[in-house]
Design an enzyme around this catalytic site. Structure first.
Site, PDB file in Angstrom:
ATOM      1  N   ASP A 126      34.060   1.746  35.354  1.00  0.00           N
ATOM      2  CA  ASP A 126      35.271   2.569  35.208  1.00  0.00           C
ATOM      3  C   ASP A 126      36.461   1.800  35.786  1.00  0.00           C
ATOM      4  O   ASP A 126      36.452   1.452  36.965  1.00  0.00           O
ATOM      5  CB  ASP A 126      35.048   3.889  35.961  1.00  0.00           C
ATOM      6  CG  ASP A 126      36.306   4.750  36.007  1.00  0.00           C
ATOM      7  OD1 ASP A 126      37.205   4.536  35.166  1.00  0.00           O
ATOM      8  OD2 ASP A 126      36.372   5.637  36.880  1.00  0.00           O
ATOM      9  N   ASN A 155      39.778   2.974  35.555  1.00  0.00           N
ATOM     10  CA  ASN A 155      40.976   3.773  35.856  1.00  0.00           C
ATOM     11  C   ASN A 155      40.727   4.962  36.780  1.00  0.00           C
ATOM     12  O   ASN A 155      41.574   5.833  36.923  1.00  0.00           O
ATOM     13  CB  ASN A 155      41.649   4.235  34.550  1.00  0.00           C
ATOM     14  CG  ASN A 155      40.749   5.171  33.755  1.00  0.00           C
ATOM     15  OD1 ASN A 155      39.621   5.446  34.171  1.00  0.00           O
ATOM     16  ND2 ASN A 155      41.240   5.663  32.638  1.00  0.00           N
ATOM     17  N   ASP A 208      38.765   7.610  36.683  1.00  0.00           N
ATOM     18  CA  ASP A 208      38.497   8.990  36.255  1.00  0.00           C
ATOM     19  C   ASP A 208      37.011   9.328  36.293  1.00  0.00           C
ATOM     20  O   ASP A 208      36.598  10.410  35.875  1.00  0.00           O
ATOM     21  CB  ASP A 208      39.088   9.257  34.862  1.00  0.00           C
ATOM     22  CG  ASP A 208      38.462   8.398  33.776  1.00  0.00           C
ATOM     23  OD1 ASP A 208      37.578   7.566  34.100  1.00  0.00           O
ATOM     24  OD2 ASP A 208      38.845   8.544  32.601  1.00  0.00           O
ATOM     25  N   ASP A 223      34.915   2.728  30.867  1.00  0.00           N
ATOM     26  CA  ASP A 223      35.882   2.509  29.787  1.00  0.00           C
ATOM     27  C   ASP A 223      35.878   1.047  29.346  1.00  0.00           C
ATOM     28  O   ASP A 223      35.187   0.207  29.931  1.00  0.00           O
ATOM     29  CB  ASP A 223      37.279   2.956  30.233  1.00  0.00           C
ATOM     30  CG  ASP A 223      37.639   2.425  31.610  1.00  0.00           C
ATOM     31  OD1 ASP A 223      37.402   1.223  31.844  1.00  0.00           O
ATOM     32  OD2 ASP A 223      38.123   3.215  32.459  1.00  0.00           O
ATOM     33  N   ASP A 248      23.778   4.314  13.315  1.00  0.00           N
ATOM     34  CA  ASP A 248      23.144   5.504  13.863  1.00  0.00           C
ATOM     35  C   ASP A 248      22.378   6.259  12.773  1.00  0.00           C
ATOM     36  O   ASP A 248      22.885   6.422  11.654  1.00  0.00           O
ATOM     37  CB  ASP A 248      24.246   6.414  14.432  1.00  0.00           C
ATOM     38  CG  ASP A 248      23.694   7.571  15.241  1.00  0.00           C
ATOM     39  OD1 ASP A 248      22.922   7.313  16.170  1.00  0.00           O
ATOM     40  OD2 ASP A 248      24.054   8.727  14.950  1.00  0.00           O
ATOM     41  N   GLU A 281      19.208   2.057  13.270  1.00  0.00           N
ATOM     42  CA  GLU A 281      18.309   2.901  14.055  1.00  0.00           C
ATOM     43  C   GLU A 281      17.391   3.588  13.057  1.00  0.00           C
ATOM     44  O   GLU A 281      17.821   4.503  12.344  1.00  0.00           O
ATOM     45  CB  GLU A 281      19.096   3.951  14.858  1.00  0.00           C
ATOM     46  CG  GLU A 281      18.190   4.777  15.738  1.00  0.00           C
ATOM     47  CD  GLU A 281      18.750   6.146  16.121  1.00  0.00           C
ATOM     48  OE1 GLU A 281      18.341   6.692  17.143  1.00  0.00           O
ATOM     49  OE2 GLU A 281      19.589   6.678  15.380  1.00  0.00           O
TER      50      GLU A 281
HETATM   51  O1  TEU Z   1      19.846   9.222  17.726  1.00  0.00           O
HETATM   52  C1  TEU Z   1      19.157   9.819  16.680  1.00  0.00           C
HETATM   53  C2  TEU Z   1      18.103  10.594  17.302  1.00  0.00           C
HETATM   54  O2  TEU Z   1      18.286  11.601  17.917  1.00  0.00           O
HETATM   55  C3  TEU Z   1      16.825   9.973  17.217  1.00  0.00           C
HETATM   56  O3  TEU Z   1      16.545   9.456  18.452  1.00  0.00           O
HETATM   57  C4  TEU Z   1      15.886  10.990  16.783  1.00  0.00           C
HETATM   58  O4  TEU Z   1      14.903  11.133  17.726  1.00  0.00           O
HETATM   59  C5  TEU Z   1      15.355  10.581  15.495  1.00  0.00           C
HETATM   60  O5  TEU Z   1      16.410  10.493  14.604  1.00  0.00           O
HETATM   61  C6  TEU Z   1      14.364  11.546  14.962  1.00  0.00           C
HETATM   62  O6  TEU Z   1      14.238  11.284  13.641  1.00  0.00           O
HETATM   63  C7  TEU Z   1      21.132   8.858  17.510  1.00  0.00           C
HETATM   64  C8  TEU Z   1      21.772   8.445  18.803  1.00  0.00           C
HETATM   65  O7  TEU Z   1      21.074   7.350  19.333  1.00  0.00           O
HETATM   66  C9  TEU Z   1      21.815   9.623  19.707  1.00  0.00           C
HETATM   67  O8  TEU Z   1      22.341   9.303  20.972  1.00  0.00           O
HETATM   68  C10 TEU Z   1      22.668  10.680  19.059  1.00  0.00           C
HETATM   69  O9  TEU Z   1      22.660  11.838  19.842  1.00  0.00           O
HETATM   70  C11 TEU Z   1      22.167  11.023  17.674  1.00  0.00           C
HETATM   71  O10 TEU Z   1      21.903   9.862  16.901  1.00  0.00           O
HETATM   72  C12 TEU Z   1      23.182  11.814  16.905  1.00  0.00           C
HETATM   73  O11 TEU Z   1      24.227  10.995  16.523  1.00  0.00           O
END
Ligand code: TEU
Length: 509
Positions: free
Chosen positions: A22, A24, A26, A30, A200, A258
């Site tokens: 951090d 600043n 808060d 950041d 994601d 992911e």
């Molecule tokens: O995670 C997706 C998520 O929740 C997976 O870990 C989940 O277990 C999986 O999709 C099941 O199929 C991502 C991010 O890493 C997480 O931090 C977010 O909360 C989520 O997406 C929503 O954007």
């Protein structure tokens, strides 16, 4: 097979920006805080960063609810701060990747605000009429990954789909504007010099047209089963091909998906030559510290990557899972095992992702109810504590909270007492520390020829050999293990009369 690109054998360091540093006062980390610590990252030896989302967001899910994908949230700084971070990283030869959230946006995103106000503007989301008398029941039985129904009803009676929090409405990936907007976002950041994206929920986005009910037996929060209609719909691959066509205009940039799917064949589809460059493989996250489990996870991950012709990836933890020290049993044993597994992952071919704090051997933190922030806590009816315990800020120095993380002790999640020996300051220069183990391991991995080659051959139940010559032995048993003949390059703990003690790994050449 050869992958001459930087990302095919990089160590990526995952920064959870709220919790790194951090600048600043808060109590929330950041971008300037990260920039100020760039020498730390250079000394750690990592080749790339992955920043969790820093775009404009009401923070219902700490940035995974994006309301403006092409600007920085003021909590983290501004575009100039991002430019400064990228420049500081590039000066040190470190690449910067950002998080891209294509499955959903924030309910505060202008598109959703418009959709709520005007039913004729709902087609960029997944709105449906309800079922039952007066449409008072949701359109199907889907549940949110965070708990509770995946549908929320709006005042005029329709329902919208959200696989995560109700503040994260899912986008309709059949709408051309959704494609155009993601392209604009990709180009916006790539044109600023960002080196790629972690994508994601890369197995989400596409939904089957008829939205069939899901099987609710043994449903678990934060998990999806095989044949779950919410995820891994075939049409998702067209979306990845679209993203890849944009990325191909930036030949050095990378995408890492992911991907939580079941089976190597399903996984490999995402890594076809015209889709993602890399996919997170979570098998080691899910494996116990046991010889069979570790070997199966490694072999399976290698097989999945080989099937796809893509480099494998390795990770022990991230911001969604219990930290490895705690997963492996906490205390001295948990830490010893986490250190051993760090050497295992860093010995393997491909790319390795290190979650901030893993290099310090941080455990998960048991937080009191009243400070929990993860939406999972409320959405599960307070039955599931959620992921805050792995997101506690990083301790840099000193003997009490906030350990140099911030100028205030009022940090966004409280930091525990007793972390004075875990700070960067306390560990730096101590050859027995986890931080120095990571530094030395990453240095050797980058410098030594024994770490070359894509092949892995098991030469014992707990020993594998890289093509380049490195042998990695991990003792998951309860008796000392003799080491193969050769020079011990590095060990995760002291040897006992030349043998490898339990919960320890060594590199031998
Ligand atoms: O995670 C997706 C998520 O929740 C997976 O870990 C989940 O277990 C999986 O999709 C099941 O199929 C991502 C991010 O890493 C997480 O931090 C977010 O909360 C989520 O997406 C929503 O954007």
């Amino acid at each position: 097979m050869h992958h001459p690109t930087w990302w095919s054998r990089a160590v990526f360091y995952q920064i959870y920006p709220r919790s790194f540093a951090d600048s600043n006062g808060d109590g929330v980390g950041d971008l300037d805080g990260i920039t100020a610590r760039m020498d730390y990252l250079a000394a750690l030896g990592v080749q790339a960063l992955w920043l969790n989302p820093v775009m404009v967001s009401p923070m219902a899910d700490h940035g995974y609810d994006v309301s403006d994908p092409r600007d920085i949230d003021p909590l983290f700084g501004d575009l100039a701060a991002l430019d400064g971070l990228v420049a500081a990283a590039h000066d040190r030869g470190i690449r910067v990747t950002m998080d891209l959230v294509p499955n959903h946006v924030s309910s505060a995103h202008p598109w959703f605000v418009e959709a709520l106000a005007d039913p004729s503007r709902r087609d960029r989301f997944i709105f449906r009429d309800g079922t039952g008398a007066d449409g008072a029941s949701p359109p199907n039985n889907w549940v949110s990954i965070f708990g509770g129904p995946a549908w929320t009803r709006v005042p005029d009676g329709q329902w919208y789909l959200h696989l995560f929090d109700s503040a994260q409405p899912d986008l309709n990936w059949e709408h051309p504007e959704v494609f155009a907007d993601i392209e604009a976002t990709l180009r916006f950041w790539l044109d600023r010099g960002v080196d790629g994206f972690r994508i994601d929920v890369a197995h989400g986005m596409a939904k089957p047209a008829d939205l069939p009910d899901m099987d609710l037996t043994e449903n678990r929060l934060l998990r999806n089963k095989a044949d779950d209609p919410r995820f891994d719909d075939d049409a998702v691959h067209d979306i990845h091909r679209f993203i890849r066509r944009v990325l191909d205009d930036y030949p050095d940039a990378v995408t890492v998906g992911e991907i939580w799917v079941h089976g190597n064949e399903q996984f490999a589809k995402y890594l076809r030559p015209d889709e993602l460059h890399l996919g997170f493989n979570f098998q080691l996250v899910q494996a116990d510290f046991a010889a069979d489990a570790v070997r199966t996870a490694i072999d399976n991950s290698l097989a999945a990557a080989a099937l796809a012709g893509a480099p494998p990836t390795w990770t022990l933890s991230n911001h969604d899972v219990v930290r490895e020290v705690s997963r492996y049993g906490d205390g001295a044993v948990g830490l010893a095992r986490a250190r051993a597994m760090a050497l295992v992952t860093l010995a393997l071919p491909g790319s390795v992702f290190v979650y901030n704090g893993a290099e310090l051997g941080l455990p998960n933190v048991d937080l009191p109810d009243e400070v929990l922030q993860d939406p999972v806590w409320e959405r599960s009816g307070r039955s599931e504590r959620g992921r805050d315990g792995c997101r506690v800020p990083i301790p840099w120095s000193g003997s009490h909270p906030p350990y140099g993380f911030a100028a205030t002790a009022d940090t966004w999640l409280p930091m525990p007492a007793g972390w004075e020996s875990l700070t960067v300051q306390a560990q730096s220069g101590d050859p027995s520390s986890t931080l120095e183990l990571y530094r030395r391991a990453i240095e050797l991995r980058s410098a030594r020829t024994e770490f070359s080659g894509d092949g892995v051959e098991w030469i014992g139940p707990q020993t594998f050999r890289r093509t380049g010559g490195l042998m990695c032995v991990v003792n998951t048993g309860d008796a000392p293990l003799p080491l193969p003949a050769g020079e011990v390059l590095l060990a995760s703990g002291p040897l006992a009369d030349g043998a490898l003690p339990p919960d320890t790994a060594a590199w031998v050449v």
